[in-house]
Scaffold this active site. Structure first.
Site, PDB file in Angstrom:
ATOM      1  N   LYS A 114     -61.034 -17.450  33.700  1.00  0.00           N
ATOM      2  CA  LYS A 114     -62.150 -18.277  34.144  1.00  0.00           C
ATOM      3  C   LYS A 114     -62.710 -17.654  35.407  1.00  0.00           C
ATOM      4  O   LYS A 114     -62.068 -16.787  36.016  1.00  0.00           O
ATOM      5  CB  LYS A 114     -61.696 -19.723  34.411  1.00  0.00           C
ATOM      6  CG  LYS A 114     -60.653 -19.858  35.515  1.00  0.00           C
ATOM      7  CD  LYS A 114     -60.315 -21.305  35.813  1.00  0.00           C
ATOM      8  CE  LYS A 114     -61.439 -22.017  36.504  1.00  0.00           C
ATOM      9  NZ  LYS A 114     -61.060 -23.368  36.956  1.00  0.00           N
ATOM     10  N   LYS A 158     -43.908 -10.085  48.070  1.00  0.00           N
ATOM     11  CA  LYS A 158     -44.878 -11.158  48.206  1.00  0.00           C
ATOM     12  C   LYS A 158     -44.758 -11.821  49.575  1.00  0.00           C
ATOM     13  O   LYS A 158     -45.765 -12.092  50.238  1.00  0.00           O
ATOM     14  CB  LYS A 158     -44.666 -12.197  47.101  1.00  0.00           C
ATOM     15  CG  LYS A 158     -45.711 -13.318  47.090  1.00  0.00           C
ATOM     16  CD  LYS A 158     -45.286 -14.464  46.199  1.00  0.00           C
ATOM     17  CE  LYS A 158     -45.125 -14.042  44.752  1.00  0.00           C
ATOM     18  NZ  LYS A 158     -44.754 -15.189  43.881  1.00  0.00           N
ATOM     19  N   CYS A 198     -51.757 -22.463  32.454  1.00  0.00           N
ATOM     20  CA  CYS A 198     -51.407 -23.879  32.316  1.00  0.00           C
ATOM     21  C   CYS A 198     -51.699 -24.452  30.938  1.00  0.00           C
ATOM     22  O   CYS A 198     -50.774 -24.824  30.218  1.00  0.00           O
ATOM     23  CB  CYS A 198     -52.132 -24.699  33.384  1.00  0.00           C
ATOM     24  SG  CYS A 198     -51.537 -24.418  35.060  1.00  0.00           S
TER      25      CYS A 198
END
Length: 444
Positions: free
Chosen positions: A334, A36, A271
């Site tokens: 989403k 990363k 979350c």
């Protein structure tokens, strides 16, 4: 105070690091994931967030933003002025396996790694979502492990990012909350965030325990609002009413408002689900479990939406999904993100696959991330290719691309013109005019 470090360069940490660099600070991001870090150093983001790639490239070019996998480099950042560097903790706090409680192991590991290297008094600021009381416990740990001892200070500054608009929420948030237990930490954080407060962003100073509760309380309220309208969708289906008309009528009440009052497949992501469960678990530890007992039903309503979508799909396919070709539009939890953590869309797709259907998924950004978790699903490069030959289309993530698609074009490539709108975002009249049987949660 011009130097900042960010420990943990996931979604929260990377966005925070780049945004703080854009405010003029020198920022060093640190993570133990070497791949990363290498990607960030090369200007490549491992996740999708609107505008982030451009922000990352621009801030790397200024030289104010750097990344490392070396804790020692992070501890030495700032040279002789390293005691004035603010260190932000942005590591993940997932749900414990087999439990509701939050796993604070990553944040404890960050303290354990960093503290012994900090020999000069400094300010550590937690941004991760944690159970109330974590800051007090970590302060004892921090001071015991650091050569600077009682000179180490720990404050809490919860994040309120919405994926899809994280940059806006960082640079122009609706409020800043800082939890402190000493005047110097408050002064340091006021100075740090002065560019934002000068622009009119409200800053609220609270105790550390209160600041820890703010994020979980906000997520609990939001989850409750979403599950409320989805509970009303269940009632509307039973009564033959239209939940969208009901939602519109409720939204005109200024005490209620229309935001997040849209019925559908429910919430997911990294979350809301785990935060409300951790909130319940912590309340139980504090002896206040009855105060949050209602969140169990909030969670249950949310999960029932997924089961209901599978049930409706089976009904639309004449009572069986075995051998049926199902197109699933959407994989992310989403729109405007490639995050598929606890995605309702993928959960439904996988459940339908297990019932013998042939499932083809398309998402504008999340195909690759979804395939890593559910490699047994088939993925298409476009919405039309996913729909080709389908007996049923499931609209499960409300990307604008799906709202804008021409249903007449789709009608010519499907086997059966049937669509289930899991987000109540498509125009029923357009789809019915094109010859589709249109169904949605909570609507006749």
């Amino acid at each position: 105070m011009k130097r900042i470090t960010v420990i943990g360069t996931g979604y929260l940490g990377a966005v925070h690091a780049a945004c703080m660099a854009s405010l003029g600070y020198e920022v060093l991001g640190m993570d133990v994931d070497t791949e990363k870090i290498a990607a960030f150093q090369a200007g490549r983001s491992p996740f999708y967030e609107p505008g982030f790639d451009e922000l990352l490239t621009a801030q790397l070019a200024t030289g104010r933003l750097r990344f490392t996998d070396s804790p020692a480099e992070l501890a030495a950042f700032g040279g002789e002025q390293r005691g004035q560097t603010v260190h932000f903790l942005c590591v993940n706090t997932p749900q414990r396996k087999g439990e509701y409680a939050a796993d604070t192991g990553y944040i404890e590991a960050a303290i354990d790694t960093l503290a012994p290297l900090l020999d000069t008094p400094a300010l550590i600021v937690g941004k991760s979502t944690v159970p109330a009381g974590t800051a007090a416990r970590l302060t004892t740990r921090l001071r015991a492990l650091s050569p600077a001892g009682d000179g180490m200070r720990l404050a809490w500054n919860p994040e309120f990012l919405q994926e899809g608009r994280a940059i806006e929420d960082t640079l122009r948030p609706d409020r800043l909350v800082i939890g402190v237990d000493d005047e110097q930490s408050e002064a340091d954080l006021r100075a740090l965030y002065q560019p934002l407060t000068d622009a009119g962003v409200p800053l609220l100073v609270t105790s550390r325990a209160t600041s820890e509760l703010v994020k979980t309380a906000a997520n609990a309220f939001l989850s409750t609002k979403i599950s409320f309208i989805n509970a009303m969708a269940e009632v509307c289906e039973a009564a033959g009413a239209d939940v969208m008309q009901l939602s519109q009528a409720l939204s005109h009440d200024p005490r209620i408002g229309g935001r997040f009052l849209v019925p559908g497949l429910g919430f997911g992501g990294g979350c809301l689900p785990k935060d409300i469960r951790a909130f319940m678990a912590r309340a139980g530890e504090l002896g206040a479990d009855q105060a949050l007992a209602f969140l169990k039903e909030v969670d249950a309503i949310n999960m029932r939406r997924r089961a209901r979508m599978v049930e409706l799909a089976r009904e639309q396919c004449d009572g069986t999904l075995l051998g049926k070709r199902i197109a699933v539009w959407g994989a992310a939890f989403k729109p405007d993100t490639d995050d598929v953590r606890d995605s309702p869309a993928l959960n439904v797709a996988a459940s339908i696959l297990l019932q013998g259907a042939q499932v083809t998924v398309y998402d504008p950004k999340a195909n690759d991330t979804a395939a890593k978790i559910f490699p047994t699903l088939t993925y298409a490069p476009t919405a039309l290719e996913a729909a080709h030959g389908a007996d049923l289309i499931l609209h499960l993530t409300e990307w604008r691309e799906f709202r804008d698609i021409d249903p007449t074009t789709v009608a010519h490539i499907v086997t059966q013109p049937r669509v289930l709108d899991g987000r109540n975002a498509l125009d029923p009249d357009r789809w019915r005019t094109a010859g589709f049987t249109y169904r949605a949660l909570g609507r006749p």
